[in-house]
Motif scaffolding. Structure first.
Motif, mmCIF file in Angstrom:
data_model
loop_
_atom_site.group_PDB
_atom_site.id
_atom_site.type_symbol
_atom_site.label_atom_id
_atom_site.label_comp_id
_atom_site.label_asym_id
_atom_site.label_seq_id
_atom_site.Cartn_x
_atom_site.Cartn_y
_atom_site.Cartn_z
ATOM 1 N N ASP A 1 134.051 -60.256 41.993
ATOM 2 C CA ASP A 1 132.651 -60.416 41.569
ATOM 3 C C ASP A 1 132.502 -60.578 40.052
ATOM 4 O O ASP A 1 131.398 -60.756 39.562
ATOM 5 N N SER B 1 126.691 -63.183 41.162
ATOM 6 C CA SER B 1 127.841 -62.790 40.329
ATOM 7 C C SER B 1 127.364 -61.629 39.463
ATOM 8 O O SER B 1 126.774 -61.834 38.420
ATOM 9 N N LYS C 1 132.390 -63.003 47.591
ATOM 10 C CA LYS C 1 132.680 -62.240 46.374
ATOM 11 C C LYS C 1 133.128 -60.833 46.750
ATOM 12 O O LYS C 1 132.603 -60.221 47.686
#
Length: 489
Positions: free
Chosen positions: A73, A82, A114
C-alpha cells in the motif's frame, strides 16, 4: 505455484492468466482472517489478465506476463486507494502510477490489490496499520495465538506465504522486506540503494527507503527484480546502470567465493536456535565450496541508535506535507479555528501513535541546538558503518552471512505495550544494510522448536545483486526449506 513455474506454464498454454488470477482472487476472498489484502481490485486484475493472455498468444511475453502479484500500500497506483496504511491519506487515489508498479504492469504482471503494512512503513510487526493487524499464516505447534508476519511489509509477506499471490512488492527502510520474509518462511530481497526507483513510493526516510521483491524463492525474486529495476530520471537517486538478467546468474556455483561472518553480530542473549541456524548456514556454504572467514564490522553497535536518529529525522521532514489542505483526511474544525488549528487537529487525528512518536523524535533531533549533537553525529557514524563494509569487501569478501532476525515470529500484542525500544531491537541485524546502501536478502533455512520459520541474511557488494542472489541460491538449495503453513484461515 511459484512465479517461474507459472511463467513456464503460461508460455506452454497449460494455464491462462485469467485462470491463475481467478484462483488467486478466490484464495484472497477466503483469507480475510489474515487481513493481508486491504484494497482488492478484482475487476482490474481480470482486465489485466485478459490483456496478458492476448500478449502470451501473440508471443510477446516478458517473464512476468500474466503473473498475479500483490502491491504494498506504499506504492501509488493510478485510480486505486494508496494510503500507506494511514488514516491521514484516507480517500487518496493517485492520478499516477509509481515507477516500480508501472514497470511490473508494463511487463504484463496482474495486480490483485493493495497489501497491508505498518503505517508509513514505521514498524516491525504490522500492528500500526489503520486497517488493523496483518496476521502471519504460520502458527506455533499446538497453539492458536495469532502471530505477527513482521513489518513493515507484513501484508506482502503474509500474502505470499499463504499463497494468495505469487509474489509481492515490499519496501525496506531498516529491514522491512527481510524481517517479514524471515518471519513467514519466504524470500525477500532489499536491492542496493538506487537500483529501483523510489518515484511514486510514499516516502518514509528518503536516504534509506528501497523497493524490492518478496516471493517464494530466490529464482522468483531474481525474475521480479529484473522487472522492477532500472534508471528513472524522475528519481535523482536512481542509478543509471544496466539491469542484468539476474535469473541467468543463478548457477549455484559458489566455489572460490569468500563469505564473511561478522563477530559483532553475536548479540548478548541471542537464542540458541538462531546461533545454531547461523552455524548450520556457515557449514552449508562451506560444503558448497565457499571459503568462510571471520570478519569485524566494529561500528555495528552504533547502527541502531544512528538509524533511529536518521530515519525519524527524514520522516519528520517527509511527513510535513500531510496537513489536511490538498489531499487525504481533514479534521472537523470548530467555529473560530484557524489554519494552525486545522494542521494540528488533522495531524493529531490522522497519524497513529508510532508515527507521532517518530515525527516528534525526528523534529527534536533536527531542532536548533540538537542538530549537531544528534543528527550530524549520526550521519558521521553512518559513514563509519559504510566504511566498515567497504573495508571488508576490499579485503576480498564476496558476501556476509548473518541471522535475519533475533527470534522467530512473536505474538500480536506481545510487544505493543512494552518499551518501544524492545520492538526496535527487531531490526538489529538489518539496519546496517540500509545505512550502508547495500543489497541484502533473507532466505528461509529452518524451523524453530515451535515449528515456526527462521531465516538467514546474506549481505552483498553494492550493485552485485546477481552475485548475491547466486550465493543465496546455493544456500537455499543446501537448506532445502519446503515447509508451508498449515491452512487454518
Amino acid at each position: 505455484m511459484k512465479i517461474a513455474e507459472a511463467r513456464d506454464a503460461l508460455r506452454k498454454g497449460e494455464v491462462t492468466s485469467l485462470e491463475l488470477t481467478e484462483a488467486c482472487l478466490a484464495e484472497i476472498e477466503a483469507a480475510d482472517a489474515l487481513n493481508a489484502f486491504v484494497h482488492k481490485t478484482p475487476e482490474l486484475a481480470r482486465e489485466r489478465a485478459a490483456a496478458a493472455d492476448a500478449r502470451l498468444k501473440a508471443g510477446d511475453a516478458p517473464d512476468l506476463c500474466g503473473v498475479p502479484l500483490g502491491i504494498k500500500d506504499l506504492f501509488c497506483t493510478e485510480g486505486v486507494a494508496s494510503q500507506a496504511a494511514s488514516r491521514i491519506l484516507d480517500g487518496f487515489r493517485p492520478e499516477y502510477e509509481s515507477t516500480v508498479s508501472a514497470q511490473l504492469r508494463d511487463a504484463g504482471a496482474v495486480m490483485l490489490g493493495k497489501l497491508n503494512m505498518d503505517e508509513f512503513a514505521m514498524g516491525s510487526s504490522n500492528e500500526t496499520s489503520t486497517y488493523g493487524d496483518a496476521v502471519n499464516p504460520w502458527r506455533r505447534e499446538g497453539d492458536e495465538a495469532r502471530l505477527t508476519p513482521g513489518g513493515s511489509s507484513g501484508g506482502s509477506a503474509a500474502a505470499v506465504a499463504a499463497g494468495l499471490c505469487l509474489g509481492a512488492t515490499g519496501t525496506d527502510t531498516g529491514g522491512s522486506i527481510r524481517q517479514p520474509a524471515a518471519f513467514t518462511g519466504i524470500t525477500g530481497l532489499k536491492p542496493t540503494y538506487g537500483r529501483c526507483s523510489r518515484w511514486g513510493i510514499i516516502a518514509f526516510a528518503s536516504s534509506l527507503d528501497q523497493a524490492g521483491p518478496m516471493a517464494r524463492d530466490v529464482r522468483d525474486c531474481a525474475i521480479m527484480l529484473s522487472a522492477m529495476s532500472g534508471h528513472d530520471s524522475r528519481d535523482s537517486t536512481s542509478a543509471d546502470l544496466p539491469v542484468p538478467d539476474f535469473e541467468a546468474m543463478l548457477t549455484g556455483d559458489i566455489r572460490g567465493k569468500t563469505i564473511g561472518i561478522p563477530r559483532e553480530y553475536r548479540m548478548e542473549g541471542m537464542p540458541g536456535e538462531i546461533e545454531a541456524l547461523w552455524a548450520e548456514g556457515r557449514a552449508m556454504l562451506e560444503d558448497a565450496g565457499a571459503k568462510v572467514v571471520d570478519i569485524s564490522l566494529p561500528h555495528t553497535k552504533y547502527a541502531l541508535p544512528a538509524y533511529y536518529v536518521i530515519a525519524p529525522a527524514e520522516a519528520s521532514s517527509n511527513l510535513a506535507r500531510y496537513d489536511g489542505v490538498r489531499f487525504g483526511h481533514r479534521a472537523r474544525l470548530a467555529q473560530g479555528d484557524g489554519i494552525t488549528d486545522m494542521y494540528e487537529k488533522t495531524r493529531a487525528e490522522g497519524f497513529g501513535p508510532e508515527v507521532q512518536r517518530r515525527v516528534m523524535v525526528g523534529t527534536y533531533v533536527l531542532s536548533a541546538g540538537f542538530y549537531d549533537a544528534y543528527y550530524n553525529r549520526a550521519r558521521k557514524v553512518r559513514a563509519l558503518i559504510k566504511k566498515d563494509f567497504d573495508d571488508v569487501f576490499a579485503d576480498g569478501v564476496d558476501a556476509i552471512l548473518t541471522p535475519a532476525t533475533p527470534s522467530a515470529a512473536f505474538g500480536l500484542g506481545e510487544m505493543s505495550d512494552a518499551d518501544p525500544v524492545q520492538m526496535y531491537l527487531n531490526d538489529v541485524f538489518t539496519v546496517t544494510v540500509n545505512l550502508a546502501g547495500l543489497p541484502g536478502i533473507a532466505v528461509p533455512t529452518g524451523l524453530d522448536r515451535a515449528g515456526l520459520p527462521l531465516g538467514l541474511q546474506l549481505i552483498g557488494r553494492p550493485w552485485e545483486e546477481g552475485d548475491l542472489l547466486n550465493t543465496a541460491y546455493a544456500l537455499e538449495r543446501a537448506a532445502n526449506f519446503t515447509s508451508r503453513p498449515g491452512k487454518w484461515w
